[in-house]
Design a protein around this motif. Structure first.
Motif, PDB file in Angstrom:
ATOM      1  N   TYR A  37     109.635  59.144 115.794  1.00 29.73           N
ATOM      2  CA  TYR A  37     108.287  59.302 115.229  1.00 29.73           C
ATOM      3  C   TYR A  37     108.350  60.087 113.929  1.00 29.73           C
ATOM      4  CZ  TYR A  37     103.325  60.528 114.911  1.00 29.73           C
ATOM      5  OH  TYR A  37     102.031  60.681 114.484  1.00 29.73           O
ATOM      6  N   PHE A  38     109.086  61.187 113.954  1.00 27.06           N
ATOM      7  CA  PHE A  38     109.143  62.033 112.764  1.00 27.06           C
ATOM      8  C   PHE A  38     110.065  61.461 111.704  1.00 27.06           C
ATOM      9  CE2 PHE A  38     110.597  65.525 110.112  1.00 27.06           C
ATOM     10  CZ  PHE A  38     109.381  66.068 109.727  1.00 27.06           C
ATOM     11  N   ALA A  39     111.080  60.724 112.104  1.00 27.46           N
ATOM     12  CA  ALA A  39     112.021  60.162 111.130  1.00 27.46           C
ATOM     13  C   ALA A  39     111.292  59.298 110.111  1.00 27.46           C
ATOM     14  CB  ALA A  39     113.101  59.355 111.845  1.00 27.46           C
ATOM     15  N   ASP A  40     110.316  58.513 110.573  1.00 23.64           N
ATOM     16  CA  ASP A  40     109.539  57.680 109.655  1.00 23.64           C
ATOM     17  C   ASP A  40     108.719  58.537 108.691  1.00 23.64           C
ATOM     18  OD1 ASP A  40     110.519  55.410 110.860  1.00 23.64           O
ATOM     19  OD2 ASP A  40     108.810  55.184 112.227  1.00 23.64           O
ATOM     20  N   ALA A  41     108.093  59.588 109.222  1.00 20.70           N
ATOM     21  CA  ALA A  41     107.296  60.467 108.372  1.00 20.70           C
ATOM     22  C   ALA A  41     108.172  61.183 107.351  1.00 20.70           C
ATOM     23  CB  ALA A  41     106.548  61.487 109.233  1.00 20.70           C
ATOM     24  N   LEU A  42     109.361  61.593 107.783  1.00 23.75           N
ATOM     25  CA  LEU A  42     110.286  62.284 106.882  1.00 23.75           C
ATOM     26  C   LEU A  42     110.740  61.360 105.765  1.00 23.75           C
ATOM     27  CD1 LEU A  42     111.775  64.989 106.535  1.00 23.75           C
ATOM     28  CD2 LEU A  42     113.673  64.021 107.821  1.00 23.75           C
ATOM     29  N   MET A  43     110.969  60.103 106.089  1.00 22.58           N
ATOM     30  CA  MET A  43     111.373  59.141 105.066  1.00 22.58           C
ATOM     31  C   MET A  43     110.265  58.931 104.042  1.00 22.58           C
ATOM     32  SD  MET A  43     113.628  57.234 103.746  1.00 22.58           S
ATOM     33  CE  MET A  43     114.894  57.276 105.055  1.00 22.58           C
ATOM     34  N   ARG A  44     109.023  58.814 104.519  1.00 18.47           N
ATOM     35  CA  ARG A  44     107.903  58.630 103.594  1.00 18.47           C
ATOM     36  C   ARG A  44     107.750  59.841 102.676  1.00 18.47           C
ATOM     37  NH1 ARG A  44     105.435  56.715 108.346  1.00 18.47           N
ATOM     38  NH2 ARG A  44     104.288  58.674 108.577  1.00 18.47           N
ATOM     39  N   ALA A  45     107.912  61.036 103.242  1.00 20.77           N
ATOM     40  CA  ALA A  45     107.802  62.251 102.435  1.00 20.77           C
ATOM     41  C   ALA A  45     108.907  62.322 101.391  1.00 20.77           C
ATOM     42  CB  ALA A  45     107.847  63.481 103.344  1.00 20.77           C
ATOM     43  N   ALA A  46     110.117  61.927 101.778  1.00 20.75           N
ATOM     44  CA  ALA A  46     111.247  61.963 100.842  1.00 20.75           C
ATOM     45  C   ALA A  46     111.041  60.993  99.685  1.00 20.75           C
ATOM     46  CB  ALA A  46     112.537  61.628 101.585  1.00 20.75           C
ATOM     47  N   LEU A  47     110.472  59.823  99.982  1.00 16.64           N
ATOM     48  CA  LEU A  47     110.266  58.816  98.940  1.00 16.64           C
ATOM     49  C   LEU A  47     109.247  59.270  97.902  1.00 16.64           C
ATOM     50  CD1 LEU A  47     110.258  55.542 101.097  1.00 16.64           C
ATOM     51  CD2 LEU A  47     112.061  56.336  99.539  1.00 16.64           C
ATOM     52  N   HIS A  48     108.321  60.138  98.323  1.00 13.48           N
ATOM     53  CA  HIS A  48     107.275  60.606  97.406  1.00 13.48           C
ATOM     54  C   HIS A  48     107.559  61.991  96.836  1.00 13.48           C
ATOM     55  CE1 HIS A  48     104.521  57.265  98.061  1.00 13.48           C
ATOM     56  NE2 HIS A  48     104.791  57.337  99.358  1.00 13.48           N
ATOM     57  N   PHE A  49     108.701  62.577  97.199  1.00 14.52           N
ATOM     58  CA  PHE A  49     108.975  63.952  96.781  1.00 14.52           C
ATOM     59  C   PHE A  49     109.017  64.068  95.261  1.00 14.52           C
ATOM     60  CE2 PHE A  49     111.321  67.814  95.990  1.00 14.52           C
ATOM     61  CZ  PHE A  49     110.905  68.660  96.994  1.00 14.52           C
ATOM     62  N   PHE A  50     109.665  63.114  94.598  1.00 16.31           N
ATOM     63  CA  PHE A  50     109.806  63.162  93.147  1.00 16.31           C
ATOM     64  C   PHE A  50     108.839  62.211  92.436  1.00 16.31           C
ATOM     65  CE2 PHE A  50     114.011  64.635  94.634  1.00 16.31           C
ATOM     66  CZ  PHE A  50     114.017  65.874  94.011  1.00 16.31           C
ATOM     67  N   ASP A  51     107.773  61.846  93.115  1.00 16.92           N
ATOM     68  CA  ASP A  51     106.736  61.020  92.501  1.00 16.92           C
ATOM     69  C   ASP A  51     106.017  61.868  91.437  1.00 16.92           C
ATOM     70  OD1 ASP A  51     104.621  59.425  91.807  1.00 16.92           O
ATOM     71  OD2 ASP A  51     104.123  58.853  93.855  1.00 16.92           O
ATOM     72  N   LEU A  52     106.066  61.420  90.188  1.00 17.50           N
ATOM     73  CA  LEU A  52     105.505  62.212  89.092  1.00 17.50           C
ATOM     74  C   LEU A  52     103.993  62.349  89.181  1.00 17.50           C
ATOM     75  CD1 LEU A  52     107.670  61.021  86.058  1.00 17.50           C
ATOM     76  CD2 LEU A  52     107.946  63.050  87.486  1.00 17.50           C
ATOM     77  N   THR A  53     103.348  61.540  90.028  1.00 12.76           N
ATOM     78  CA  THR A  53     101.895  61.671  90.170  1.00 12.76           C
ATOM     79  C   THR A  53     101.510  63.012  90.801  1.00 12.76           C
ATOM     80  OG1 THR A  53     101.960  60.539  92.324  1.00 12.76           O
ATOM     81  CG2 THR A  53     101.564  59.181  90.369  1.00 12.76           C
ATOM     82  N   VAL A  54     102.475  63.712  91.419  1.00 15.93           N
ATOM     83  CA  VAL A  54     102.155  65.023  92.003  1.00 15.93           C
ATOM     84  C   VAL A  54     101.759  66.021  90.923  1.00 15.93           C
ATOM     85  CG1 VAL A  54     103.726  64.627  93.931  1.00 15.93           C
ATOM     86  CG2 VAL A  54     104.534  65.916  91.945  1.00 15.93           C
ATOM     87  N   PHE A  55     102.117  65.723  89.657  1.00 17.73           N
ATOM     88  CA  PHE A  55     101.766  66.631  88.565  1.00 17.73           C
ATOM     89  C   PHE A  55     100.422  66.283  87.933  1.00 17.73           C
ATOM     90  CE2 PHE A  55     106.474  66.562  88.657  1.00 17.73           C
ATOM     91  CZ  PHE A  55     106.680  67.881  89.013  1.00 17.73           C
ATOM     92  N   GLN A  56      99.795  65.214  88.410  1.00 18.20           N
ATOM     93  CA  GLN A  56      98.492  64.820  87.868  1.00 18.20           C
ATOM     94  C   GLN A  56      97.384  65.504  88.656  1.00 18.20           C
ATOM     95  OE1 GLN A  56      98.362  60.536  87.856  1.00 18.20           O
ATOM     96  NE2 GLN A  56     100.192  60.334  86.609  1.00 18.20           N
ATOM     97  N   ILE A  57      97.387  66.826  88.618  1.00 17.70           N
ATOM     98  CA  ILE A  57      96.426  67.616  89.385  1.00 17.70           C
ATOM     99  C   ILE A  57      95.794  68.669  88.483  1.00 17.70           C
ATOM    100  CG2 ILE A  57      97.633  67.257  91.567  1.00 17.70           C
ATOM    101  CD1 ILE A  57      98.834  70.010  91.268  1.00 17.70           C
ATOM    102  N   GLY A  58      94.731  69.266  88.979  1.00 17.52           N
ATOM    103  CA  GLY A  58      93.943  70.184  88.166  1.00 17.52           C
ATOM    104  C   GLY A  58      94.707  71.369  87.622  1.00 17.52           C
ATOM    105  N   LEU A  59      95.505  72.033  88.460  1.00 14.80           N
ATOM    106  CA  LEU A  59      96.210  73.229  88.007  1.00 14.80           C
ATOM    107  C   LEU A  59      97.188  72.907  86.888  1.00 14.80           C
ATOM    108  CD1 LEU A  59      96.884  76.234  88.300  1.00 14.80           C
ATOM    109  CD2 LEU A  59      98.648  75.583  89.952  1.00 14.80           C
ATOM    110  N   VAL A  60      97.949  71.836  87.044  1.00 16.46           N
ATOM    111  CA  VAL A  60      98.913  71.466  86.008  1.00 16.46           C
ATOM    112  C   VAL A  60      98.195  71.117  84.712  1.00 16.46           C
ATOM    113  CG1 VAL A  60     100.699  69.806  85.358  1.00 16.46           C
ATOM    114  CG2 VAL A  60     100.618  70.694  87.698  1.00 16.46           C
ATOM    115  N   LEU A  61      97.103  70.377  84.814  1.00 12.98           N
ATOM    116  CA  LEU A  61      96.326  70.029  83.624  1.00 12.98           C
ATOM    117  C   LEU A  61      95.787  71.283  82.948  1.00 12.98           C
ATOM    118  CD1 LEU A  61      95.026  67.871  81.826  1.00 12.98           C
ATOM    119  CD2 LEU A  61      93.098  67.803  83.428  1.00 12.98           C
ATOM    120  N   LEU A  62      95.305  72.232  83.737  1.00 17.29           N
ATOM    121  CA  LEU A  62      94.784  73.475  83.178  1.00 17.29           C
ATOM    122  C   LEU A  62      95.881  74.256  82.465  1.00 17.29           C
ATOM    123  CD1 LEU A  62      92.461  75.494  82.860  1.00 17.29           C
ATOM    124  CD2 LEU A  62      93.085  76.435  85.096  1.00 17.29           C
TER     125      LEU A  62
END
Length: 480
Positions: free
Chosen positions: A230-255
């Protein structure tokens, strides 16, 4: 700029950085414990697991390559609960061990750093002040990885050529590697800083050996303790999005980006008109603009995105570490690999750059302080509202049990603090372990405990009331 003036500005910047790093590292502990930030988001399930003495079975066996965090924070707190029967203070002890890590890291780095002027310690303070407030409050294991990185870097650079020094470097490298998968990037960065000394350098060879040992142990732990399906699938999804540059498209970074770009433009615009006071005027102008924004236009809250900015720790910390290694080599009189590096380092410590950096550092610190204060105030209100709902009589039978109530009864403004998968556990803790209702987020799509695990904990003898653990069992068995 004259040499005395340049030295004065460098000293001012160094004092600011060290002071900010130390103040933040102390504030992390005081603020977190006073406002119980160890309960935020995933911290709710971690804290509940401490209270019912089942941290490994509940979750940590799924992320065994992060076992350093387990042994340094959660396991001692769980032992405390077992010895005292006091789950509330056990959770506080866990929060203390987790949030004191940056302060202990700075103390350890200071003790290990033998560079002239303690350059690595200064960079550790800089990293703590600039990066840690972005994730402060969310219990990411990268918090510990960042803390372990700096004393490990200093130990690998300066630990004595002896069996004791070698053992210390190996232990620190292994602890760092076993804090988070992303910490592998940090371990490689440490070896790279030593590679700049030459491939035959004793300290470099020792660091390579420590890294190989850490990788071997990491692989062994991962093989021996694989995650549940159960967790292995969730861990894989999290790993695939870890370096997704969209994580920087947020309010604090923009500010932060907007603030720094505006400041730089103002600074260089004034540098020709008032060269001696450009930093002061540009900083004051940007600070006033920020005040206007916060007072009249701001409706944002940097809450759940604290989780995603753990990527910043993985990406930026190694860069600061490599810069620290280069400047330490330069201060120690060692030859840099290329003349180009020498010219670059000299340019980065020129008068205009140092002066501009002072103002930029002050502005980033201001943004972090205000955004942290907003988060903490909102979290305080959210906790009290959640506690009132958990101890009340409202019920939503559609959730599967008359003792369940929906978190949607909380207003959307406060619900910005929610973390849907851990809301039930937070409701138990905020109700002092005797809730009338278990608060359920209908949008939850991840369930931490299997029916078997929750049932086993319910059958065990624990300090938490049986009725409360039964609620968690009923909730878990409905979904897993």
């Amino acid at each position: 700029m004259s040499w005395p003036a340049l030295r004065s500005n460098i000293n001012i910047l160094r004092i600011l950085i060290i002071g900010a790093g130390l103040c933040w590292s102390i504030a992390f502990v005081l603020v977190a414990l006073h406002h119980e930030l160890q309960l935020y988001a995933d911290g709710a399930i971690f804290s509940y697991a401490v209270a019912v003495q089942d941290v490994w079975a509940f979750h940590w066996h799924n992320i065994s390559p992060r076992v350093s965090v387990f042994f340094l924070t959660l396991w001692p707190a769980e032992l405390y609960v077992g010895l005292t029967g006091d789950p509330r203070n056990g959770i506080t002890f866990y929060g203390f061990l987790f949030y004191i890590a940056p302060l202990l890291a700075l103390i350890g780095t200071f003790a290990a750093d033998r560079s002239r002027g303690r350059i690595i310690f200064t960079y550790a303070c800089c990293s703590t002040a600039l990066l840690c407030p972005m994730v402060f409050g969310f219990p990411t294991e990268m918090w510990l990885a960042h803390a372990l990185f700096w004393p490990t870097l200093a130990d690998c650079q300066y630990a004595r050529r002896s069996s004791g020094g070698t053992a210390l470097a190996f232990i620190m490298m292994i602890a760092l590697a076993l804090s988070h998968e992303g910490a592998m990037i940090l371990t490689v960065a440490i070896v790279l800083t030593l590679a700049l000394r030459g491939m035959r350098d004793t300290f470099f060879l020792r660091a390579v050996g420590a890294l190989l040992a850490a990788l071997t142990i990491w692989m062994a732990v991962k093989i021996i303790f694989p995650p549940d399906n159960y967790f292995a699938d969730a861990l894989m999804r999290a790993a695939l999005h870890f370096f997704d540059l969209t994580v920087f498209q947020i309010g604090l970074v923009l500010l932060l980006v907007t603030t720094l770009v505006s400041y730089v433009l103002i600074y260089f615009g004034l540098s020709r008109l008032v060269p001696g006071k450009a930093c002061l005027y540009a900083t004051a102008t940007a600070a006033m603009a920020l005040a206007v924004y916060w007072l009249w236009f701001d409706h944002s809250l940097h809450a759940s995105n604290r989780y995603y900015l753990r990527t910043t720790l993985v990406l930026v910390t190694p860069l600061l570490g490599i810069a620290a290694g280069l400047y330490a080599m330069r201060a120690d009189g060692l030859t840099l690999p290329t003349p180009g590096l020498e010219r670059l380092l000299k340019k980065l410590t020129s008068g205009d750059v140092v002066q501009a950096t002072i103002g930029a550092f002050l502005l980033v610190t201001l943004v972090h302080a205000v955004e942290t204060a907003k988060f903490v105030v909102a979290w305080k209100h959210y906790k009290s509202t959640l506690a009132a709902l958990a101890t009340g009589s409202a019920s939503d039978r559609a959730l599967g049990d008359p003792r369940f109530v929906s978190s949607e009864r909380i207003g959307p403004n406060l619900n910005r603090l929610s973390w849907n998968s851990t809301t039930p556990y937070l409701s138990v803790i905020t109700a002092n372990f005797v809730p009338n209702r278990l608060i359920i987020d209908p949008t939850a799509n991840y369930y931490w405990l299997s029916c078997e695990t929750a049932a086993a904990n319910y059958r065990a003898v624990r300090s938490i009331p049986d009725a409360t653990r039964n609620l968690i069992k009923i909730y878990s068995c409905r979904h897993r």
